[in-house]
Design an enzyme around this catalytic site. Structure first.
Site, PDB file in Angstrom:
ATOM      1  N   LYS A  94       0.944  -1.362   0.113  1.00 22.11           N
ATOM      2  CA  LYS A  94       0.087   0.033   0.010  1.00 22.11           C
ATOM      3  C   LYS A  94       0.834   1.256  -0.054  1.00 22.11           C
ATOM      4  CE  LYS A  94      -3.431  -0.340   2.704  1.00 22.11           C
ATOM      5  NZ  LYS A  94      -4.283  -0.775   3.873  1.00 22.11           N
ATOM      6  N   LYS A 106       1.970  -3.927  11.190  1.00 19.02           N
ATOM      7  CA  LYS A 106       0.530  -4.085  11.596  1.00 19.02           C
ATOM      8  C   LYS A 106       0.779  -4.732  13.164  1.00 19.02           C
ATOM      9  CE  LYS A 106      -3.650  -3.276  10.028  1.00 19.02           C
ATOM     10  NZ  LYS A 106      -3.883  -2.242   9.161  1.00 19.02           N
ATOM     11  N   SER A 362      -1.552   9.805   7.336  1.00 21.09           N
ATOM     12  CA  SER A 362      -0.653   9.484   8.508  1.00 21.09           C
ATOM     13  C   SER A 362       0.709   9.720   8.189  1.00 21.09           C
ATOM     14  CB  SER A 362      -0.663   8.016   8.784  1.00 21.09           C
ATOM     15  OG  SER A 362      -1.660   7.482   9.671  1.00 21.09           O
TER      16      SER A 362
HETATM   17  P1  NAD Z   1     -14.140   0.512  12.712  1.00 29.30           P
HETATM   18  O1  NAD Z   1     -14.000  -0.411  14.112  1.00 29.30           O
HETATM   19  O2  NAD Z   1     -14.112   1.827  12.992  1.00 29.30           O
HETATM   20  O3  NAD Z   1     -15.582  -0.093  12.092  1.00 29.30           O
HETATM   21  C1  NAD Z   1     -15.880  -1.303  11.596  1.00 29.30           C
HETATM   22  C2  NAD Z   1     -17.617  -1.380  11.520  1.00 29.30           C
HETATM   23  O4  NAD Z   1     -17.713  -2.534  11.047  1.00 29.30           O
HETATM   24  C3  NAD Z   1     -18.021  -1.413  12.852  1.00 29.30           C
HETATM   25  O5  NAD Z   1     -18.954  -0.474  13.001  1.00 29.30           O
HETATM   26  C4  NAD Z   1     -18.547  -2.906  13.132  1.00 29.30           C
HETATM   27  O6  NAD Z   1     -19.750  -2.747  13.977  1.00 29.30           O
HETATM   28  C5  NAD Z   1     -19.001  -3.068  11.680  1.00 29.30           C
HETATM   29  N1  NAD Z   1     -18.902  -4.468  11.473  1.00 29.30           N
HETATM   30  C6  NAD Z   1     -18.205  -5.544  11.695  1.00 29.30           C
HETATM   31  N2  NAD Z   1     -18.581  -6.581  11.594  1.00 29.30           N
HETATM   32  C7  NAD Z   1     -19.710  -6.528  10.683  1.00 29.30           C
HETATM   33  C8  NAD Z   1     -20.316  -7.353   9.745  1.00 29.30           C
HETATM   34  N3  NAD Z   1     -20.148  -8.529   9.725  1.00 29.30           N
HETATM   35  N4  NAD Z   1     -21.257  -6.742   8.838  1.00 29.30           N
HETATM   36  C9  NAD Z   1     -21.216  -5.318   8.923  1.00 29.30           C
HETATM   37  N5  NAD Z   1     -20.747  -4.488   9.874  1.00 29.30           N
HETATM   38  C10 NAD Z   1     -19.736  -5.127  10.479  1.00 29.30           C
HETATM   39  O7  NAD Z   1     -12.894   0.081  11.790  1.00 29.30           O
HETATM   40  P2  NAD Z   1     -12.500   0.769  10.457  1.00 29.30           P
HETATM   41  O8  NAD Z   1     -11.209   1.578  11.107  1.00 29.30           O
HETATM   42  O9  NAD Z   1     -13.722   1.533   9.752  1.00 29.30           O
HETATM   43  O10 NAD Z   1     -11.793  -0.329   9.753  1.00 29.30           O
HETATM   44  C11 NAD Z   1     -12.701  -1.181   9.027  1.00 29.30           C
HETATM   45  C12 NAD Z   1     -11.986  -1.611   7.764  1.00 29.30           C
HETATM   46  O11 NAD Z   1     -11.085  -0.662   7.192  1.00 29.30           O
HETATM   47  C13 NAD Z   1     -10.790  -2.872   8.100  1.00 29.30           C
HETATM   48  O12 NAD Z   1     -10.664  -4.035   7.313  1.00 29.30           O
HETATM   49  C14 NAD Z   1      -9.664  -2.011   8.371  1.00 29.30           C
HETATM   50  O13 NAD Z   1      -8.286  -2.881   8.465  1.00 29.30           O
HETATM   51  C15 NAD Z   1      -9.589  -1.270   7.274  1.00 29.30           C
HETATM   52  N6  NAD Z   1      -9.099   0.209   7.342  1.00 29.30           N
HETATM   53  C16 NAD Z   1      -8.944   1.020   8.289  1.00 29.30           C
HETATM   54  C17 NAD Z   1      -8.288   2.161   7.913  1.00 29.30           C
HETATM   55  C18 NAD Z   1      -8.295   3.345   9.093  1.00 29.30           C
HETATM   56  O14 NAD Z   1      -7.766   4.493   8.952  1.00 29.30           O
HETATM   57  N7  NAD Z   1      -9.118   3.176  10.071  1.00 29.30           N
HETATM   58  C19 NAD Z   1      -7.037   2.227   7.146  1.00 29.30           C
HETATM   59  C20 NAD Z   1      -7.132   1.246   6.118  1.00 29.30           C
HETATM   60  C21 NAD Z   1      -7.834   0.069   6.216  1.00 29.30           C
END
Ligand code: NAD
Length: 471
Positions: A94, A106, A362
């Site tokens: 990435k 990670k 970041s």
């Molecule tokens: P988060 O914890 O803020 O949100 C995840 C959401 O998904 C929660 O609201 C949770 O309730 C919901 N969820 C969980 N299981 C579910 C299901 N089976 N069906 C529907 N909803 C469900 O997490 P985030 O930071 O938004 O991360 C989400 C994804 O994005 C992850 O794969 C993470 O690795 C990726 N990601 C996050 C970031 C970041 O900056 N936060 C950056 C790159 C990638």
């Protein structure tokens, strides 16, 4: 029964597929692919009731070809060593794709966050930081964590405070972690960066008429029907920006259920309803779906899985109706499912590109922390002054005066948020065209994921070749 393919193996399968199109020595490709260091730790946590629990956690550093390594910290009951290694590898690729000069890392703590009080989470986070520091797995020039699933600015503040408490007068201690609250060295725009980047990536893909025609879609985001899975940090912001950009959100899914309204759902109102009733279900005007995963199969143009990995598998891939799948989460589509979707003529915008907005911003935060000055602070007034003088000269030459609102709008210099958002937009647009160009060089016979991997492998390989192998 078919063997379940592990996440890191999935990432490596994609790597191998792309590596076959490159001419790098096989030993070098092996070195790029492998996860260099993994630290598995177990530590005790004292619960509020006095009982003691053991907590398992990991930090993986996939590649140190550039330092620091960078990658989020995840709090989830599903966290394991394989997942952390896979996600660290994705971070290496990435960063390369969006030209962020970091290696990939990670971290993960195997906990169901909801079972713990805030005090317990704080103790857990501080102890985790201590363990990382003990093994030199954290530091501004070594390894810089960030938020991920289950963590946010609050946890990042505890990390920076613990790091500062345990290290001796480090001038750059703020740069040991990103995604911090604003008052603690954070940068404006970081919280929404991944969702905003997802929006920029999808919008850019939709802007290319030729590509849209192949999908039997019209050019542009306007009116495209979107389903988003996961309304957390990434999903909520992606949905909100897509809606603001003219798309119609027809379906939303959370872990407790999913809702559908072909006429469109207002993201903020759905969120307010969820806050009030503690569920996304029974939102006025929308239909509840029998199972939350049914949302993935709704009739729509763009599907944005933004929750967790392995959501689209061989089980449901052939039922996906969306023409574009925007992987906002990491690894939401398995390698076998991606084959099925590709054969069905769908466009997958790969995670390692589409959700790179978080690490991009970041990087801006890290630069801000090292320079110890808010982005734009030195130049904003100066820019405004130059713009004012230019406009006054134009007014003098034409003899016409601009309305005050227009005048003030034009002269405005860029503040931190403007710089962050425009830097992110530039990054996402550039990176999309880089990987699309690679796909074009292969006569559009490869996926965007393979093209993105080729791009990343080439960049990391150049780094290794130019630096040489020590000793
Ligand atoms: P988060 O914890 O803020 O949100 C995840 C959401 O998904 C929660 O609201 C949770 O309730 C919901 N969820 C969980 N299981 C579910 C299901 N089976 N069906 C529907 N909803 C469900 O997490 P985030 O930071 O938004 O991360 C989400 C994804 O994005 C992850 O794969 C993470 O690795 C990726 N990601 C996050 C970031 C970041 O900056 N936060 C950056 C790159 C990638």
């Amino acid at each position: 029964m078919a063997r379940k393919i592990k996440f890191f193996e999935q990432v490596n399968r994609n790597f191998d597929k792309a590596a076959a199109y490159t001419r790098h020595p096989s030993g070098l490709l092996d070195q790029i692919k492998i996860c260099n260091s993994v630290y598995h730790m177990t530590f005790p946590l004292k619960r509020d009731d006095g009982s003691i629990e053991t907590v398992q956690a990991w930090r993986a550093e996939h590649s140190q070809h550039k330092l620091p390594v960078k990658g989020g910290i995840r709090y989830a009951a599903t966290v394991n060593e394989d997942e952390v290694m896979a996600l660290a590898a994705l971070m290496t690729y990435k960063c390369a794709i969006v030209d962020v000069p970091f290696g990939g890392g990670k971290g993960g703590v195997n906990v169901s966050k909801w079972k713990y009080s805030e005090d317990e989470l704080e103790r857990m986070t501080r102890r985790f930081t201590f363990e990382l520091l003990r093994k030199n797995f954290i530091g501004p020039g070594v390894d810089v964590p960030a938020p991920d699933y289950g963590t946010g600015p609050r946890e990042m503040a505890w990390i920076v405070d613990t790091y500062n408490a345990l290290t001796e007068s480090q001038l750059d201690y703020f740069a040991c972690v990103t995604g911090k609250p604003l008052a603690q060295g954070g940068v404006r725009g970081r919280i929404e960066a991944t969702g905003r980047g997802t929006f920029f990536g999808i919008r850019e893909a939709c802007e290319i008429k030729k590509d849209m025609q192949k999908l039997s879609l019209t050019k542009g985001l306007e009116g495209k029907r979107v389903v988003v899975q996961g309304l957390g940090n990434v999903g909520y912001h992606a949905a909100k920006f897509l809606q603001e950009g003219g798309a119609v959100i027809v379906g939303l899914a959370e872990y407790e259920g999913a809702i559908h309204n072909p006429e469109g759902l207002d993201v903020d109102k759905v969120l307010a309803h969820r806050k009030e009733t503690e569920s996304i279900l029974d939102y006025p005007g929308a239909k509840n779906l029998a199972q939350t995963t049914d949302a993935l199969e709704l009739d729509c143009d763009i599907l944005v899985p933004a929750a967790l990995e392995n959501q689209i598998t061989v089980e449901n891939a052939h039922r996906i109706k969306a023409r574009i799948i925007g992987e906002a989460a990491n690894g939401p589509v398995t390698a076998d499912a991606a084959e099925i979707l590709m054969k069905a003529g769908k466009l997958i915008l790969p995670d390692m590109y589409l959700n790179a907005g978080g690490v991009t911003v970041s990087y801006f935060e890290w630069l801000k922390n090292l320079s110890h000055v808010r982005l734009g602070r030195m130049s904003r007034r100066f820019e405004e002054d130059v713009n004012r003088r230019i406009l006054r000269a134009v007014e003098d030459l034409t003899g016409k005066q601009l309305p005050e609102n227009t005048f003030n709008g034009i002269i405005q210099g860029a503040g931190e948020e403007d710089l962050v958002n425009s830097g992110l937009e530039e990054t996402m647009i550039n990176a999309y065209h880089q990987i699309r160009e690679i796909r074009k060089q292969h006569k559009d016979e490869i996926s965007l994921r393979t093209a993105a991997f080729i791009n990343a492998i080439d960049k990391v390989a150049v780094s290794y070749m130019e630096l040489g192998i020590f000793p």
